[in-house]
Design a protein around this motif. Structure first.
Motif, mmCIF file in Angstrom:
data_model
loop_
_atom_site.group_PDB
_atom_site.id
_atom_site.type_symbol
_atom_site.label_atom_id
_atom_site.label_comp_id
_atom_site.label_asym_id
_atom_site.label_seq_id
_atom_site.Cartn_x
_atom_site.Cartn_y
_atom_site.Cartn_z
ATOM 1 N N ASN A 163 0.935 -1.107 0.074
ATOM 2 C CA ASN A 163 0.035 -0.063 -0.180
ATOM 3 C C ASN A 163 0.713 1.189 0.039
ATOM 4 O O ASN A 163 0.636 2.265 -0.794
ATOM 5 C CB ASN A 163 -0.936 -0.107 1.219
ATOM 6 C CG ASN A 163 -2.166 -0.861 1.166
ATOM 7 O OD1 ASN A 163 -2.441 -1.360 -0.150
ATOM 8 N ND2 ASN A 163 -2.695 -1.197 2.147
ATOM 9 N N LYS A 195 1.948 1.781 -3.422
ATOM 10 C CA LYS A 195 0.957 2.147 -4.356
ATOM 11 C C LYS A 195 0.558 3.611 -4.261
ATOM 12 O O LYS A 195 0.168 4.299 -5.177
ATOM 13 C CB LYS A 195 -0.372 1.458 -3.982
ATOM 14 C CG LYS A 195 -0.126 -0.148 -4.753
ATOM 15 C CD LYS A 195 -1.600 -0.920 -4.714
ATOM 16 C CE LYS A 195 -2.072 -1.015 -3.542
ATOM 17 N NZ LYS A 195 -3.079 -2.102 -3.523
ATOM 18 N N ASP A 218 4.678 6.342 5.120
ATOM 19 C CA ASP A 218 5.065 6.729 3.861
ATOM 20 C C ASP A 218 4.774 8.249 3.516
ATOM 21 O O ASP A 218 4.046 9.050 4.267
ATOM 22 C CB ASP A 218 4.202 5.941 2.801
ATOM 23 C CG ASP A 218 2.717 6.169 2.946
ATOM 24 O OD1 ASP A 218 2.271 7.399 2.561
ATOM 25 O OD2 ASP A 218 1.801 5.219 2.980
ATOM 26 N N GLN A 243 -12.449 0.873 -0.366
ATOM 27 C CA GLN A 243 -11.451 1.707 -0.956
ATOM 28 C C GLN A 243 -11.745 3.018 -0.935
ATOM 29 O O GLN A 243 -12.890 3.207 -1.491
ATOM 30 C CB GLN A 243 -11.112 1.087 -2.525
ATOM 31 C CG GLN A 243 -10.677 -0.444 -2.505
ATOM 32 C CD GLN A 243 -10.286 -0.972 -3.769
ATOM 33 O OE1 GLN A 243 -11.036 -0.504 -4.897
ATOM 34 N NE2 GLN A 243 -9.433 -1.910 -4.048
ATOM 35 N N THR A 252 -7.583 3.365 -6.671
ATOM 36 C CA THR A 252 -7.010 1.950 -6.204
ATOM 37 C C THR A 252 -7.160 0.951 -7.382
ATOM 38 O O THR A 252 -6.472 -0.132 -7.238
ATOM 39 C CB THR A 252 -7.704 1.635 -4.997
ATOM 40 O OG1 THR A 252 -9.122 1.858 -5.083
ATOM 41 C CG2 THR A 252 -6.931 2.275 -3.773
ATOM 42 N N GLY A 256 -9.323 -4.211 -2.095
ATOM 43 C CA GLY A 256 -9.764 -3.773 -0.608
ATOM 44 C C GLY A 256 -9.936 -4.615 0.353
ATOM 45 O O GLY A 256 -10.702 -4.649 1.375
ATOM 46 N N LEU A 264 -6.137 -4.623 4.034
ATOM 47 C CA LEU A 264 -6.289 -4.227 5.448
ATOM 48 C C LEU A 264 -7.333 -5.002 6.180
ATOM 49 O O LEU A 264 -7.068 -4.889 7.533
ATOM 50 C CB LEU A 264 -6.465 -2.430 5.397
ATOM 51 C CG LEU A 264 -5.233 -1.601 4.723
ATOM 52 C CD1 LEU A 264 -6.059 -0.267 5.039
ATOM 53 C CD2 LEU A 264 -4.160 -2.057 6.019
HETATM 54 P P1 ADP Z 1 -6.414 -2.554 -1.539
HETATM 55 O O1 ADP Z 1 -5.750 -3.780 -1.637
HETATM 56 O O2 ADP Z 1 -7.174 -2.213 -2.545
HETATM 57 O O3 ADP Z 1 -5.292 -1.407 -1.490
HETATM 58 P P2 ADP Z 1 -6.558 -2.304 1.284
HETATM 59 O O4 ADP Z 1 -7.617 -3.019 2.417
HETATM 60 O O5 ADP Z 1 -4.982 -2.820 1.545
HETATM 61 O O6 ADP Z 1 -7.013 -2.665 -0.220
HETATM 62 O O7 ADP Z 1 -6.790 -0.770 1.561
HETATM 63 C C1 ADP Z 1 -8.046 -0.190 1.394
HETATM 64 C C2 ADP Z 1 -7.823 1.538 1.046
HETATM 65 O O8 ADP Z 1 -7.170 2.111 1.829
HETATM 66 C C3 ADP Z 1 -7.084 1.568 -0.266
HETATM 67 O O9 ADP Z 1 -7.817 1.274 -1.460
HETATM 68 C C4 ADP Z 1 -6.710 3.077 -0.114
HETATM 69 O O10 ADP Z 1 -7.702 3.671 -0.362
HETATM 70 C C5 ADP Z 1 -6.284 3.193 1.385
HETATM 71 N N1 ADP Z 1 -4.853 3.080 1.839
HETATM 72 C C6 ADP Z 1 -4.444 2.014 2.343
HETATM 73 N N2 ADP Z 1 -3.038 2.400 2.568
HETATM 74 C C7 ADP Z 1 -3.047 3.472 2.246
HETATM 75 C C8 ADP Z 1 -1.784 4.366 2.118
HETATM 76 N N3 ADP Z 1 -0.612 3.952 2.468
HETATM 77 N N4 ADP Z 1 -1.556 5.536 1.685
HETATM 78 C C9 ADP Z 1 -3.024 5.880 1.277
HETATM 79 N N5 ADP Z 1 -3.959 5.234 1.255
HETATM 80 C C10 ADP Z 1 -4.360 4.124 1.658
#
Ligand code: ADP
Length: 383
Positions: A285, A288, A313, A332, A338, A345, A348
Protein backbone atom coordinates in the motif's frame (compact mmCIF):
# COMPACT_ATOMS: atom_id res chain seq x y z
CA UNK A 1 -36.09 -24.02 30.22
CA UNK A 2 -37.12 -22.12 33.30
CA UNK A 3 -37.29 -24.58 36.22
CA UNK A 4 -40.72 -25.49 37.45
CA UNK A 5 -41.82 -24.40 40.87
CA UNK A 6 -41.09 -25.27 43.59
CA UNK A 7 -37.46 -24.69 42.73
CA UNK A 8 -35.29 -27.54 43.95
CA UNK A 9 -31.59 -27.00 43.41
CA UNK A 10 -29.64 -25.46 40.60
CA UNK A 11 -27.49 -27.82 38.50
CA UNK A 12 -24.54 -25.64 39.43
CA UNK A 13 -24.89 -26.88 43.00
CA UNK A 14 -26.22 -23.71 44.58
CA UNK A 15 -29.01 -24.08 47.05
CA UNK A 16 -29.74 -20.58 48.15
CA UNK A 17 -33.36 -20.77 47.06
CA UNK A 18 -35.30 -22.51 49.82
CA UNK A 19 -38.40 -24.32 48.55
CA UNK A 20 -39.82 -24.06 52.03
CA UNK A 21 -39.80 -20.25 51.86
CA UNK A 22 -43.34 -18.98 51.76
CA UNK A 23 -44.16 -17.49 48.37
CA UNK A 24 -44.00 -13.69 48.39
CA UNK A 25 -47.31 -11.93 48.81
CA UNK A 26 -48.71 -10.40 45.64
CA UNK A 27 -47.13 -7.02 45.09
CA UNK A 28 -44.22 -7.81 47.42
CA UNK A 29 -41.07 -6.97 45.44
CA UNK A 30 -38.70 -7.14 48.38
CA UNK A 31 -37.48 -10.73 47.83
CA UNK A 32 -34.55 -10.62 45.39
CA UNK A 33 -34.13 -13.58 43.05
CA UNK A 34 -31.27 -15.72 44.42
CA UNK A 35 -28.09 -15.72 42.35
CA UNK A 36 -28.26 -19.44 41.49
CA UNK A 37 -31.77 -19.17 40.21
CA UNK A 38 -30.81 -16.11 38.17
CA UNK A 39 -27.99 -18.12 36.64
CA UNK A 40 -30.44 -20.79 35.59
CA UNK A 41 -32.88 -18.27 34.22
CA UNK A 42 -30.19 -16.65 32.09
CA UNK A 43 -28.87 -20.05 30.99
CA UNK A 44 -32.38 -20.87 29.81
CA UNK A 45 -32.03 -18.14 27.16
CA UNK A 46 -29.38 -20.17 25.43
CA UNK A 47 -30.36 -18.86 21.98
CA UNK A 48 -29.31 -15.41 23.15
CA UNK A 49 -25.95 -14.27 24.31
CA UNK A 50 -26.20 -12.21 27.47
CA UNK A 51 -23.23 -10.22 28.74
CA UNK A 52 -23.19 -7.95 31.76
CA UNK A 53 -20.54 -5.24 31.56
CA UNK A 54 -19.24 -2.90 34.21
CA UNK A 55 -18.91 0.83 33.56
CA UNK A 56 -15.50 0.30 31.90
CA UNK A 57 -16.86 -2.37 29.56
CA UNK A 58 -15.33 -5.37 31.36
CA UNK A 59 -17.38 -8.56 31.27
CA UNK A 60 -18.83 -9.35 34.70
CA UNK A 61 -21.10 -12.12 33.50
CA UNK A 62 -21.68 -14.20 30.37
CA UNK A 63 -24.50 -16.71 30.07
CA UNK A 64 -24.05 -20.08 28.38
CA UNK A 65 -25.63 -18.62 25.21
CA UNK A 66 -22.84 -16.03 24.92
CA UNK A 67 -20.23 -18.73 25.48
CA UNK A 68 -21.79 -20.89 22.75
CA UNK A 69 -22.30 -18.06 20.26
CA UNK A 70 -18.79 -16.65 20.52
CA UNK A 71 -17.09 -19.99 21.25
CA UNK A 72 -15.17 -18.76 24.27
CA UNK A 73 -15.24 -20.71 27.56
CA UNK A 74 -16.46 -18.84 30.64
CA UNK A 75 -12.89 -18.44 31.91
CA UNK A 76 -11.91 -16.49 28.77
CA UNK A 77 -14.89 -14.16 28.97
CA UNK A 78 -15.05 -13.13 32.60
CA UNK A 79 -13.02 -10.04 33.40
CA UNK A 80 -12.11 -9.48 29.75
CA UNK A 81 -12.80 -6.21 27.96
CA UNK A 82 -15.96 -6.57 25.88
CA UNK A 83 -14.13 -4.65 23.15
CA UNK A 84 -12.24 -7.84 22.30
CA UNK A 85 -15.54 -9.62 21.74
CA UNK A 86 -17.95 -7.04 20.36
CA UNK A 87 -15.77 -4.81 18.25
CA UNK A 88 -15.91 -5.44 14.54
CA UNK A 89 -13.99 -4.09 11.57
CA UNK A 90 -16.91 -1.94 10.49
CA UNK A 91 -16.46 0.30 13.49
CA UNK A 92 -13.80 2.83 14.29
CA UNK A 93 -10.76 1.62 16.14
CA UNK A 94 -10.86 3.82 19.17
CA UNK A 95 -13.33 4.43 21.96
CA UNK A 96 -15.92 2.40 20.16
CA UNK A 97 -17.35 0.41 23.05
CA UNK A 98 -17.10 3.36 25.41
CA UNK A 99 -19.12 5.44 22.92
CA UNK A 100 -21.81 2.78 22.74
CA UNK A 101 -22.02 2.53 26.52
CA UNK A 102 -22.34 6.31 26.81
CA UNK A 103 -24.98 6.44 24.07
CA UNK A 104 -27.01 3.63 25.62
CA UNK A 105 -26.79 5.31 29.04
CA UNK A 106 -28.11 8.51 27.53
CA UNK A 107 -30.91 6.98 25.49
CA UNK A 108 -31.81 4.17 27.88
CA UNK A 109 -31.32 1.52 25.18
CA UNK A 110 -29.39 1.01 21.97
CA UNK A 111 -29.86 -1.59 19.28
CA UNK A 112 -28.16 -2.26 15.98
CA UNK A 113 -27.30 -5.00 13.53
CA UNK A 114 -23.61 -5.68 13.47
CA UNK A 115 -21.59 -8.65 12.21
CA UNK A 116 -19.92 -10.40 15.11
CA UNK A 117 -16.94 -12.71 15.18
CA UNK A 118 -16.55 -16.11 16.86
CA UNK A 119 -13.30 -17.24 18.45
CA UNK A 120 -12.69 -19.35 15.33
CA UNK A 121 -12.72 -16.18 13.23
CA UNK A 122 -16.08 -16.97 11.63
CA UNK A 123 -18.16 -13.83 11.13
CA UNK A 124 -21.91 -14.00 11.64
CA UNK A 125 -24.69 -11.42 11.39
CA UNK A 126 -26.12 -10.43 14.75
CA UNK A 127 -28.40 -7.98 16.49
CA UNK A 128 -26.76 -6.38 19.50
CA UNK A 129 -28.79 -4.54 22.15
CA UNK A 130 -27.42 -2.48 25.00
CA UNK A 131 -29.58 -1.95 28.08
CA UNK A 132 -28.10 0.15 30.87
CA UNK A 133 -29.31 -1.60 34.01
CA UNK A 134 -27.73 -0.15 37.12
CA UNK A 135 -27.34 3.60 37.33
CA UNK A 136 -25.14 3.61 40.46
CA UNK A 137 -22.48 1.23 39.07
CA UNK A 138 -23.01 1.98 35.38
CA UNK A 139 -23.51 -1.72 34.58
CA UNK A 140 -24.98 -2.58 31.17
CA UNK A 141 -26.65 -5.72 29.86
CA UNK A 142 -25.78 -6.64 26.28
CA UNK A 143 -28.09 -9.02 24.44
CA UNK A 144 -26.74 -10.69 21.32
CA UNK A 145 -28.91 -12.65 18.92
CA UNK A 146 -27.74 -14.32 15.74
CA UNK A 147 -29.71 -13.27 12.69
CA UNK A 148 -30.64 -16.73 11.50
CA UNK A 149 -32.16 -15.70 8.20
CA UNK A 150 -28.87 -14.36 6.95
CA UNK A 151 -26.74 -17.29 8.07
CA UNK A 152 -27.63 -19.25 4.93
CA UNK A 153 -26.91 -16.30 2.66
CA UNK A 154 -23.52 -15.69 4.26
CA UNK A 155 -22.65 -19.36 3.81
CA UNK A 156 -23.79 -19.19 0.18
CA UNK A 157 -21.61 -16.14 -0.45
CA UNK A 158 -18.60 -17.87 1.08
CA UNK A 159 -19.19 -21.03 -0.95
CA UNK A 160 -19.60 -18.99 -4.14
CA UNK A 161 -16.39 -17.04 -3.56
CA UNK A 162 -14.53 -20.21 -2.75
CA UNK A 163 -15.83 -21.99 -5.88
CA UNK A 164 -15.08 -19.07 -8.19
CA UNK A 165 -11.58 -18.64 -6.79
CA UNK A 166 -10.76 -22.31 -7.20
CA UNK A 167 -12.19 -22.38 -10.71
CA UNK A 168 -10.17 -19.33 -11.75
CA UNK A 169 -6.95 -20.96 -10.71
CA UNK A 170 -6.97 -23.66 -13.37
CA UNK A 171 -7.14 -21.43 -16.49
CA UNK A 172 -4.66 -19.06 -14.87
CA UNK A 173 -2.15 -21.88 -14.42
CA UNK A 174 -2.54 -22.71 -18.13
CA UNK A 175 -1.96 -19.08 -19.16
CA UNK A 176 1.18 -18.94 -17.01
CA UNK A 177 2.39 -22.25 -18.43
CA UNK A 178 1.90 -21.03 -22.00
CA UNK A 179 3.66 -17.77 -21.25
CA UNK A 180 6.65 -19.60 -19.71
CA UNK A 181 6.84 -21.74 -22.83
CA UNK A 182 7.04 -18.62 -25.02
CA UNK A 183 9.72 -17.17 -22.71
CA UNK A 184 11.96 -20.21 -23.18
CA UNK A 185 12.18 -19.45 -26.91
CA UNK A 186 11.27 -23.06 -27.75
CA UNK A 187 8.59 -21.71 -30.10
CA UNK A 188 10.89 -19.23 -31.77
CA UNK A 189 12.87 -16.13 -30.88
CA UNK A 190 10.71 -13.29 -29.47
CA UNK A 191 10.96 -9.74 -30.74
CA UNK A 192 11.30 -6.97 -28.09
CA UNK A 193 7.71 -6.00 -28.79
CA UNK A 194 6.50 -9.57 -28.21
CA UNK A 195 8.53 -9.72 -25.00
CA UNK A 196 6.91 -6.51 -23.82
CA UNK A 197 3.43 -7.96 -24.38
CA UNK A 198 4.42 -11.17 -22.66
CA UNK A 199 5.54 -9.04 -19.70
CA UNK A 200 2.04 -7.52 -19.55
CA UNK A 201 0.50 -11.01 -19.54
CA UNK A 202 2.85 -12.09 -16.73
CA UNK A 203 2.18 -9.04 -14.57
CA UNK A 204 -1.56 -9.39 -14.90
CA UNK A 205 -1.39 -13.13 -14.18
CA UNK A 206 0.50 -12.22 -11.02
CA UNK A 207 -2.17 -9.70 -10.12
CA UNK A 208 -4.96 -12.21 -10.67
CA UNK A 209 -3.07 -14.81 -8.69
CA UNK A 210 -2.73 -12.41 -5.80
CA UNK A 211 -6.43 -11.56 -5.95
CA UNK A 212 -7.47 -15.21 -5.99
CA UNK A 213 -5.17 -15.99 -3.06
CA UNK A 214 -6.75 -13.09 -1.12
CA UNK A 215 -10.28 -14.32 -1.87
CA UNK A 216 -9.42 -17.86 -0.84
CA UNK A 217 -7.82 -16.54 2.35
CA UNK A 218 -10.94 -14.53 3.03
CA UNK A 219 -13.27 -17.50 2.64
CA UNK A 220 -11.00 -19.61 4.87
CA UNK A 221 -10.85 -16.91 7.50
CA UNK A 222 -14.59 -16.36 7.53
CA UNK A 223 -15.31 -20.06 7.74
CA UNK A 224 -12.95 -20.25 10.71
CA UNK A 225 -10.58 -22.50 8.76
CA UNK A 226 -7.52 -20.27 8.87
CA UNK A 227 -5.12 -21.67 11.46
CA UNK A 228 -2.18 -19.79 12.88
CA UNK A 229 1.09 -21.70 13.11
CA UNK A 230 2.84 -19.71 15.77
CA UNK A 231 6.52 -19.68 16.58
CA UNK A 232 9.03 -17.28 18.03
CA UNK A 233 9.55 -14.59 15.39
CA UNK A 234 12.44 -12.11 15.25
CA UNK A 235 10.59 -9.01 14.13
CA UNK A 236 13.58 -7.21 12.59
CA UNK A 237 14.47 -10.24 10.47
CA UNK A 238 10.90 -10.72 9.28
CA UNK A 239 10.51 -7.06 8.36
CA UNK A 240 13.81 -7.15 6.41
CA UNK A 241 12.59 -10.24 4.58
CA UNK A 242 9.37 -8.44 3.59
CA UNK A 243 11.39 -5.41 2.48
CA UNK A 244 13.57 -7.62 0.28
CA UNK A 245 10.42 -8.84 -1.46
CA UNK A 246 9.36 -5.33 -2.43
CA UNK A 247 12.86 -4.01 -3.18
CA UNK A 248 12.63 -4.29 -6.96
CA UNK A 249 9.12 -2.85 -7.04
CA UNK A 250 10.24 0.16 -4.95
CA UNK A 251 13.25 0.72 -7.19
CA UNK A 252 10.94 0.93 -10.22
CA UNK A 253 9.44 4.14 -8.76
CA UNK A 254 12.67 5.30 -7.11
CA UNK A 255 11.02 5.16 -3.72
CA UNK A 256 13.57 5.24 -0.94
CA UNK A 257 13.01 2.58 1.72
CA UNK A 258 14.52 3.40 5.12
CA UNK A 259 14.64 0.75 7.81
CA UNK A 260 15.12 1.90 11.39
CA UNK A 261 16.40 -1.09 13.31
CA UNK A 262 15.31 -1.77 16.88
CA UNK A 263 18.16 -1.25 19.41
CA UNK A 264 17.88 -4.90 20.55
CA UNK A 265 16.35 -8.00 18.93
CA UNK A 266 12.66 -8.30 19.76
CA UNK A 267 10.49 -11.37 19.38
CA UNK A 268 6.78 -12.03 19.11
CA UNK A 269 4.84 -15.29 19.27
CA UNK A 270 3.28 -15.22 15.83
CA UNK A 271 2.64 -17.08 12.62
CA UNK A 272 5.60 -15.85 10.53
CA UNK A 273 3.87 -16.34 7.19
CA UNK A 274 0.77 -14.45 8.28
CA UNK A 275 2.72 -11.66 9.91
CA UNK A 276 4.80 -11.30 6.77
CA UNK A 277 1.57 -11.16 4.76
CA UNK A 278 0.43 -8.21 6.91
CA UNK A 279 3.77 -6.41 6.50
CA UNK A 280 3.73 -7.00 2.74
CA UNK A 281 0.22 -5.52 2.54
CA UNK A 282 1.39 -2.39 4.36
CA UNK A 283 4.54 -2.10 2.23
CA UNK A 284 2.53 -2.69 -0.92
CA UNK A 285 0.00 0.00 0.00
CA UNK A 286 2.80 2.41 0.88
CA UNK A 287 4.25 1.76 -2.57
CA UNK A 288 0.93 2.14 -4.40
CA UNK A 289 -0.06 5.40 -2.73
CA UNK A 290 3.33 7.13 -2.77
CA UNK A 291 4.39 9.04 -5.88
CA UNK A 292 7.69 8.49 -7.68
CA UNK A 293 10.79 9.43 -5.70
CA UNK A 294 8.83 9.34 -2.45
CA UNK A 295 9.99 7.88 0.85
CA UNK A 296 8.83 4.93 2.97
CA UNK A 297 10.22 4.36 6.44
CA UNK A 298 9.85 1.28 8.63
CA UNK A 299 10.64 1.23 12.32
CA UNK A 300 10.35 -1.16 15.24
CA UNK A 301 9.91 0.07 18.78
CA UNK A 302 9.35 -2.05 21.85
CA UNK A 303 8.20 -1.65 25.40
CA UNK A 304 8.35 -4.35 28.03
CA UNK A 305 4.98 -5.70 26.89
CA UNK A 306 4.54 -4.70 23.28
CA UNK A 307 6.32 -4.51 19.95
CA UNK A 308 5.16 -1.84 17.51
CA UNK A 309 6.00 -2.07 13.83
CA UNK A 310 5.45 1.15 11.90
CA UNK A 311 5.30 1.62 8.14
CA UNK A 312 5.06 5.28 7.19
CA UNK A 313 5.04 6.84 3.76
CA UNK A 314 5.20 10.25 2.17
CA UNK A 315 2.22 9.42 -0.04
CA UNK A 316 -1.22 10.86 -0.72
CA UNK A 317 -2.59 10.31 2.81
CA UNK A 318 -6.10 9.34 3.92
CA UNK A 319 -8.90 11.74 4.93
CA UNK A 320 -9.86 11.49 8.62
CA UNK A 321 -13.43 10.34 7.87
CA UNK A 322 -12.13 7.39 5.83
CA UNK A 323 -9.60 6.16 8.34
CA UNK A 324 -12.07 4.02 10.31
CA UNK A 325 -13.46 2.47 7.14
CA UNK A 326 -10.33 1.36 5.31
CA UNK A 327 -10.16 -1.75 7.52
CA UNK A 328 -13.56 -2.89 6.25
CA UNK A 329 -13.93 -5.69 3.76
CA UNK A 330 -13.63 -4.51 0.10
CA UNK A 331 -13.42 -0.85 1.12
CA UNK A 332 -11.34 1.49 -1.00
CA UNK A 333 -11.12 5.25 -0.56
CA UNK A 334 -10.93 6.19 -4.20
CA UNK A 335 -12.13 3.32 -6.32
CA UNK A 336 -10.73 4.61 -9.62
CA UNK A 337 -7.30 5.29 -8.14
CA UNK A 338 -7.03 1.97 -6.33
CA UNK A 339 -8.36 0.05 -9.28
CA UNK A 340 -5.51 1.40 -11.35
CA UNK A 341 -3.09 0.50 -8.56
CA UNK A 342 -4.53 -3.02 -8.23
CA UNK A 343 -6.15 -4.49 -5.14
CA UNK A 344 -9.59 -5.45 -3.97
CA UNK A 345 -9.89 -3.64 -0.67
CA UNK A 346 -9.00 -6.80 1.21
CA UNK A 347 -5.42 -6.15 2.35
CA UNK A 348 -6.19 -4.06 5.43
CA UNK A 349 -9.27 -6.10 6.32
CA UNK A 350 -7.19 -9.27 6.34
CA UNK A 351 -4.38 -7.47 8.16
CA UNK A 352 -6.72 -6.36 10.89
CA UNK A 353 -8.28 -9.80 11.29
CA UNK A 354 -4.88 -11.49 11.37
CA UNK A 355 -3.45 -9.03 13.87
CA UNK A 356 -6.52 -9.37 16.06
CA UNK A 357 -6.12 -13.15 15.97
CA UNK A 358 -2.62 -12.54 17.39
CA UNK A 359 -4.18 -10.43 20.15
CA UNK A 360 -2.62 -7.33 18.65
CA UNK A 361 -3.85 -4.01 17.28
CA UNK A 362 -3.46 -2.15 13.99
CA UNK A 363 -4.20 1.52 13.41
CA UNK A 364 -3.41 4.41 11.10
CA UNK A 365 -2.33 8.02 11.50
CA UNK A 366 -2.67 10.04 8.34
CA UNK A 367 -3.60 13.34 6.76
CA UNK A 368 -4.29 14.07 3.09
CA UNK A 369 -1.13 15.17 1.33
CA UNK A 370 1.02 14.39 4.35
CA UNK A 371 1.46 10.65 4.08
CA UNK A 372 0.23 7.77 6.19
CA UNK A 373 1.66 5.82 9.02
CA UNK A 374 0.35 2.32 9.79
CA UNK A 375 1.21 0.74 13.13
CA UNK A 376 0.92 -2.87 14.21
CA UNK A 377 1.27 -3.66 17.92
CA UNK A 378 1.79 -7.23 19.10
CA UNK A 379 2.35 -8.67 22.56
CA UNK A 380 6.11 -9.02 23.13
CA UNK A 381 7.62 -12.39 23.88
CA UNK A 382 9.96 -12.40 26.87
CA UNK A 383 13.53 -12.84 25.55
P1 ADP B 1 -6.28 -2.49 -1.55
O1 ADP B 1 -5.66 -3.84 -1.65
O2 ADP B 1 -7.37 -2.29 -2.51
O3 ADP B 1 -5.28 -1.41 -1.52
P2 ADP B 1 -6.49 -2.30 1.33
O4 ADP B 1 -7.48 -2.95 2.23
O5 ADP B 1 -5.08 -2.68 1.49
O6 ADP B 1 -7.03 -2.52 -0.14
O7 ADP B 1 -6.62 -0.72 1.52
C1 ADP B 1 -7.90 -0.14 1.52
C2 ADP B 1 -7.83 1.30 1.03
O8 ADP B 1 -7.17 2.11 2.02
C3 ADP B 1 -7.01 1.49 -0.23
O9 ADP B 1 -7.77 1.18 -1.36
C4 ADP B 1 -6.65 2.95 -0.12
O10 ADP B 1 -7.73 3.74 -0.54
C5 ADP B 1 -6.45 3.14 1.38
N1 ADP B 1 -5.02 3.03 1.76
C6 ADP B 1 -4.41 1.95 2.31
N2 ADP B 1 -3.11 2.20 2.55
C7 ADP B 1 -2.88 3.46 2.16
C8 ADP B 1 -1.73 4.33 2.17
N3 ADP B 1 -0.54 3.91 2.62
N4 ADP B 1 -1.87 5.59 1.68
C9 ADP B 1 -3.07 6.02 1.22
N5 ADP B 1 -4.20 5.27 1.19
C10 ADP B 1 -4.11 4.00 1.66
Amino acid sequence: MIPEKPYQKSPSGGDSFQPSNPPPAPGDESGLVPADLLDDILAAFSDYGILVLDAEGCILYANSGAQAIYGYPKSELFGRSARDILETPSLAETEHLEDLLTQSNESGRLEFDLPQERKTGEVFPARVRFHPCHRQTGATIVLISELETQVGIEQLKRDFLSLVSHELRTPLTSIKGASSMLHTGALGELSPEQQRFLGIIDRNCERLNHLIASLLDLTRLEAGRLRLRRASVNVDKLLREAERHVGEQYASKQIELQHVESPEPVHVHADPARLEQVLLSLLDNAFKFTPNEGRVRTAITATEKEVVIEVSDSGIGIPAEEQGRIFEKFYQVDFSLTRAAGGAGLGLYMARRLIKAHRGRIWVKSAPGQGSSFCVALPRMPS
